[in-house]
Design an enzyme around this catalytic site. Structure first.
Site, PDB file in Angstrom:
ATOM      1  N   HIS A 274       0.889  -1.193  -0.041  1.00 48.78           N
ATOM      2  CA  HIS A 274       0.097   0.130  -0.079  1.00 48.78           C
ATOM      3  C   HIS A 274       0.809   1.253  -0.063  1.00 48.78           C
ATOM      4  O   HIS A 274       0.661   2.177  -1.100  1.00 48.78           O
ATOM      5  CB  HIS A 274      -0.825   0.003   1.126  1.00 48.78           C
ATOM      6  CG  HIS A 274      -1.613   1.361   1.585  1.00 48.78           C
ATOM      7  ND1 HIS A 274      -2.872   1.679   1.031  1.00 48.78           N
ATOM      8  CD2 HIS A 274      -1.303   2.341   2.048  1.00 48.78           C
ATOM      9  CE1 HIS A 274      -3.471   2.855   1.470  1.00 48.78           C
ATOM     10  NE2 HIS A 274      -2.065   3.371   2.019  1.00 48.78           N
ATOM     11  N   GLU A 275       1.681   1.225   1.084  1.00 44.09           N
ATOM     12  CA  GLU A 275       2.700   2.521   0.995  1.00 44.09           C
ATOM     13  C   GLU A 275       3.503   2.718  -0.348  1.00 44.09           C
ATOM     14  O   GLU A 275       3.481   3.910  -0.991  1.00 44.09           O
ATOM     15  CB  GLU A 275       3.603   2.279   2.310  1.00 44.09           C
ATOM     16  CG  GLU A 275       2.870   2.315   3.515  1.00 44.09           C
ATOM     17  CD  GLU A 275       2.191   3.655   3.769  1.00 44.09           C
ATOM     18  OE1 GLU A 275       2.623   4.735   3.269  1.00 44.09           O
ATOM     19  OE2 GLU A 275       1.261   3.414   4.673  1.00 44.09           O
ATOM     20  N   HIS A 278       1.674   4.525  -3.099  1.00 39.50           N
ATOM     21  CA  HIS A 278       1.794   5.808  -3.242  1.00 39.50           C
ATOM     22  C   HIS A 278       2.854   6.266  -3.923  1.00 39.50           C
ATOM     23  O   HIS A 278       2.796   7.542  -4.614  1.00 39.50           O
ATOM     24  CB  HIS A 278       1.908   6.395  -1.651  1.00 39.50           C
ATOM     25  CG  HIS A 278       0.595   6.312  -0.789  1.00 39.50           C
ATOM     26  ND1 HIS A 278      -0.782   6.863  -1.275  1.00 39.50           N
ATOM     27  CD2 HIS A 278       0.367   5.550   0.319  1.00 39.50           C
ATOM     28  CE1 HIS A 278      -1.663   6.669  -0.214  1.00 39.50           C
ATOM     29  NE2 HIS A 278      -1.087   5.854   0.589  1.00 39.50           N
ATOM     30  N   GLU A 354      -5.710   7.057  -1.133  1.00 39.29           N
ATOM     31  CA  GLU A 354      -5.637   5.727  -0.227  1.00 39.29           C
ATOM     32  C   GLU A 354      -6.357   4.622  -0.998  1.00 39.29           C
ATOM     33  O   GLU A 354      -5.946   3.622  -0.815  1.00 39.29           O
ATOM     34  CB  GLU A 354      -6.334   6.128   1.051  1.00 39.29           C
ATOM     35  CG  GLU A 354      -5.626   7.046   2.038  1.00 39.29           C
ATOM     36  CD  GLU A 354      -4.149   6.603   2.476  1.00 39.29           C
ATOM     37  OE1 GLU A 354      -4.060   5.277   2.803  1.00 39.29           O
ATOM     38  OE2 GLU A 354      -3.269   7.260   2.346  1.00 39.29           O
TER      39      GLU A 354
END
Length: 414
Positions: A274-275, A278, A354
């Site tokens: 997920h990070e 970004h 997100e």
């Protein structure tokens, strides 16, 4: 209404500016108080685990989360009310020009005349910071040593209460040891061309029980940092629990096992997916660009407005126009409506980012692990999974847990 309009029009422009600032400040406060009231009602009335989480969140953890968030919201109401009243009294009583004149008197006694505006400005900042620190200290102490301590998050002693602001000076960063987790992280980073150079574990548990992970670095020199509270194998809480298992019966051991802190390796990888999403999707760069455009716009408008004498007169500066005071008036008061709108737009954008990062993790095949990781992190941080929709829309830079789980659930079913 017409009479009120006539009276308003007859007021000097500086009075209209001053009254507009006060009215807008209280309008924002009342709006925030209304939203917080709606959310507290959710905390008070939602006493059972939502059906979607019934199999994965126990009622004890849910109740702890509910009470923690209720305490925080109640504290925020009173501290916010105090802050608003304090700010209003400072403006009405001429606190800003008083402090500026006091700074001038002190600098004058030290041999610096009115022409030394920088010296006077530095003294003004020092006095304002001291005042803010003194008036804010009781609230900070109560938040840290009553609320956070009550719910098991505070790990501080008084001398390091400010460690959150200069954490790198206090936290111990150690390289993640060689092993399966590190190899998997490096493999995932390589698969998306992330220029990873080092992976660290930081002992965040010394200050707080909250879990986190992030990356930093420029160009081809990126580093990933994992809080020990994120890693099930590194969590100090788990180690303490393991040391105390010797004298426990089987039922107690079972409860302890279910309350372990942190995530398994597969879940850690999902969180990092997920990070890294970004980064891969350019969210960091986009935020930097938006920030730079906003800064350019603000300073351009500052250059336009800094010469307006009525702005200074509105706050009690009739004979002088100090640059520092101009910065404060324009950025803190005149830009307030713009800042509120911008903040809301950035919140909406952040929520979209997100969801996109979650979708990126899904593309990496991490939907199932991210699903369970989000639940564990929510439990570890005592996050409350139910939100009032208006409060959530206005405040949450991250989508509510149930919305993220639903999106991931759809992916799991696919």
């Amino acid at each position: 209404m017409a009479l009120s309009g006539d009276l308003w029009a007859e007021l000097p422009v500086e009075k209209r500016i001053f009254c507009s600032v006060l009215l807008f400040s209280w309008a924002v406060y009342l709006w925030e108080a209304f939203l917080a009231h709606r959310q507290r009602r959710v905390y008070r009335t939602t006493t059972h685990v939502p059906q979607e989480l019934g199999q994965i969140m126990d009622s004890e953890t849910f109740e702890k989360s509910r009470l923690y968030q209720l305490d925080k919201s109640t504290f925020s109401f009173w501290s916010g009310l105090y802050s608003e009243v304090e700010g209003t009294m400072i403006l009405l009583c001429g606190g800003i020009p008083f402090l500026w004149n006091l700074s001038g008197q002190i600098s004058g006694r030290a041999g610096f005349g009115p022409e030394y505006e920088i010296v006077q400005s530095l003294l003004f900042l020092l006095l304002a910071t001291l005042f803010s620190a003194v008036t804010g200290l009781p609230w900070s102490l109560y938040n840290t040593f009553v609320i956070e301590e009550k719910h098991g998050f505070n790990q501080q002693v008084l001398v390091t209460i400010y460690a959150d602001y200069i954490a790198p000076l206090f936290d111990k960063f150690i390289p993640l040891p060689e092993g399966e987790l590190k190899q998997q992280i490096e493999t995932m980073a390589k698969s998306i061309d992330f220029p990873l150079t080092k992976v660290y574990v930081v002992e965040g548990s010394k200050r707080s029980s909250h879990s986190n992970a992030y990356f930093y670095g420029f160009f081809k020199n990126k580093r990933i940092v994992l809080f020990d509270t994120l890693l099930e194998d590194y969590s100090a809480l788990n180690k303490e629990a393991a040391e105390g298992e010797g004298g426990e019966n089987e039922e107690t051991k079972s409860k302890t096992k279910n309350k372990k802190q942190g995530c398994k390796n597969e879940e850690v990888l999902a969180v990092l997916g997920h990070e890294l999403g970004h980064w891969k999707l350019g969210h960091t760069v986009k935020n930097i660009i938006i920030s730079q455009i906003n800064s350019f716009l603000c300073f351009f408008l500052f250059a336009v407005l800094i010469g307006r004498k009525e702005l200074f007169a509105a706050f009690g500066f009739y004979d002088t126009q100090p640059t520092l005071i101009g910065l404060m008036i324009i950025f803190q008061f005149i830009f307030s409506p713009y800042n509120e709108v911008l903040s809301f737009c950035l919140t909406v954008l952040s929520r979209q980012f997100e969801f996109q990062a979650d979708a990126f993790a899904k593309e990496l095949g991490k939907a199932k692990d991210l699903y369970s990781a989000l639940i564990k992190l929510n439990k570890d941080n005592l996050g409350f999974p139910v939100s009032d929709w208006i409060f959530s829309m206005w405040h949450y830079s991250h989508p509510p847990l149930l919305e993220r789980l639903q999106a991931l659930k759809d992916a799991k079913q696919e």
